[in-house]
Design a protein around this motif. Structure first.
Motif, PDB file in Angstrom:
ATOM      1  N   ILE A  44       1.321  -5.875  -3.306  1.00 12.96           N
ATOM      2  CA  ILE A  44       1.176  -7.055  -2.480  1.00 12.96           C
ATOM      3  C   ILE A  44       0.418  -6.537  -1.298  1.00 12.96           C
ATOM      4  O   ILE A  44       0.473  -5.501  -0.890  1.00 12.96           O
ATOM      5  CB  ILE A  44       2.484  -7.318  -2.286  1.00 12.96           C
ATOM      6  N   SER A  45      -0.545  -7.473  -0.629  1.00  8.33           N
ATOM      7  CA  SER A  45      -1.106  -6.900   0.617  1.00  8.33           C
ATOM      8  C   SER A  45      -1.245  -8.183   1.212  1.00  8.33           C
ATOM      9  O   SER A  45      -0.864  -9.491   0.931  1.00  8.33           O
ATOM     10  CB  SER A  45      -2.550  -6.631   0.217  1.00  8.33           C
ATOM     11  N   THR A  97       5.956  -1.945   2.170  1.00  6.15           N
ATOM     12  CA  THR A  97       6.090  -2.869   1.019  1.00  6.15           C
ATOM     13  C   THR A  97       7.517  -2.354   0.072  1.00  6.15           C
ATOM     14  O   THR A  97       7.798  -1.213   0.166  1.00  6.15           O
ATOM     15  CB  THR A  97       5.023  -2.863  -0.005  1.00  6.15           C
ATOM     16  N   ARG A  98       7.766  -3.517  -0.574  1.00  9.49           N
ATOM     17  CA  ARG A  98       8.894  -3.242  -1.650  1.00  9.49           C
ATOM     18  C   ARG A  98       8.414  -3.885  -2.929  1.00  9.49           C
ATOM     19  O   ARG A  98       7.959  -4.969  -2.803  1.00  9.49           O
ATOM     20  CB  ARG A  98      10.388  -3.514  -0.864  1.00  9.49           C
ATOM     21  N   ASN A 103       9.998  -4.186  10.641  1.00  9.43           N
ATOM     22  CA  ASN A 103       9.818  -3.330   9.618  1.00  9.43           C
ATOM     23  C   ASN A 103      10.863  -3.918   8.295  1.00  9.43           C
ATOM     24  O   ASN A 103      10.615  -3.245   7.336  1.00  9.43           O
ATOM     25  CB  ASN A 103      10.396  -2.156   9.971  1.00  9.43           C
ATOM     26  N   LEU A 104      11.667  -4.917   8.868  1.00  5.62           N
ATOM     27  CA  LEU A 104      12.702  -5.474   7.684  1.00  5.62           C
ATOM     28  C   LEU A 104      12.077  -6.057   6.498  1.00  5.62           C
ATOM     29  O   LEU A 104      11.192  -7.101   6.752  1.00  5.62           O
ATOM     30  CB  LEU A 104      13.860  -6.154   8.473  1.00  5.62           C
ATOM     31  N   ILE A 105      12.484  -5.581   5.404  1.00  3.51           N
ATOM     32  CA  ILE A 105      11.807  -6.275   4.023  1.00  3.51           C
ATOM     33  C   ILE A 105      13.106  -6.745   3.212  1.00  3.51           C
ATOM     34  O   ILE A 105      13.812  -6.036   2.870  1.00  3.51           O
ATOM     35  CB  ILE A 105      10.983  -5.633   3.242  1.00  3.51           C
ATOM     36  N   ALA A 111       7.218  -7.705  -1.790  1.00  2.00           N
ATOM     37  CA  ALA A 111       7.435  -7.987  -0.411  1.00  2.00           C
ATOM     38  C   ALA A 111       6.731  -7.307   0.569  1.00  2.00           C
ATOM     39  O   ALA A 111       6.800  -6.160   0.346  1.00  2.00           O
ATOM     40  CB  ALA A 111       8.850  -8.425   0.023  1.00  2.00           C
ATOM     41  N   ILE A 112       6.329  -7.616   1.626  1.00  2.00           N
ATOM     42  CA  ILE A 112       5.363  -6.847   2.694  1.00  2.00           C
ATOM     43  C   ILE A 112       5.995  -7.234   4.036  1.00  2.00           C
ATOM     44  O   ILE A 112       6.419  -8.300   4.470  1.00  2.00           O
ATOM     45  CB  ILE A 112       4.133  -7.250   2.382  1.00  2.00           C
TER      46      ILE A 112
END
Length: 127
Positions: free
Chosen positions: A70-71, A58-59, A105-107, A50-51
């Motif tokens: 991921i991008s 990213t995570r 910012n939350l992923i 995820a991003i």
């Protein structure tokens, strides 16, 4: 109406590479954190990567760290999953998902936390 359309799946030999793409239309793409999930036959859907909204964070699932990246391109409303060093266990249907969030910012890593989903694209890794 928000729509997500994945592409780029296919058949690849173990050790090979694929690049998945997800085109997002409708809504405000910059307001979505984006994720990739996958589901193998007989298994539950699982988090892959995820991003955040800006693309600066990213995570990854432990099983894909160092191999998948991921991008996103906010100018094109696109999110990508570069898949290298593919393994047999990467075989699955891969889904793109969008999380409508106020947070920069939350992923999130749970599928239930995502609001919109694509139809999926099949990735098959052969020996």
């Amino acid at each position: 109406q928000v729509q997500l359309v994945e592409s780029g799946g296919g058949l690849v030999q173990a050790g090979g590479s694929l690049r998945l793409s997800c085109a997002v239309s409708g809504g405000l793409f910059n307001n979505y954190a984006m994720g990739w999930f996958r589901q193998a036959p007989g298994k539950e859907r699982e988090f892959v990567a995820a991003i955040n909204r800006s693309g600066g964070s990213t995570r990854y699932a432990d099983s894909v760290k160092g191999r998948l990246t991921i991008s996103r391109d906010n100018a094109k409303n696109m999110v990508y999953l570069q898949m290298n060093s593919l393994k047999l266990e990467d075989t699955a249907v891969y889904y793109c998902a969008a999380d409508v969030t106020q947070s920069l910012n939350l992923i999130k890593v749970l599928s239930i936390q995502y609001d919109y989903w694509g139809q999926g694209t099949q990735v098959t890794v052969s020996s």
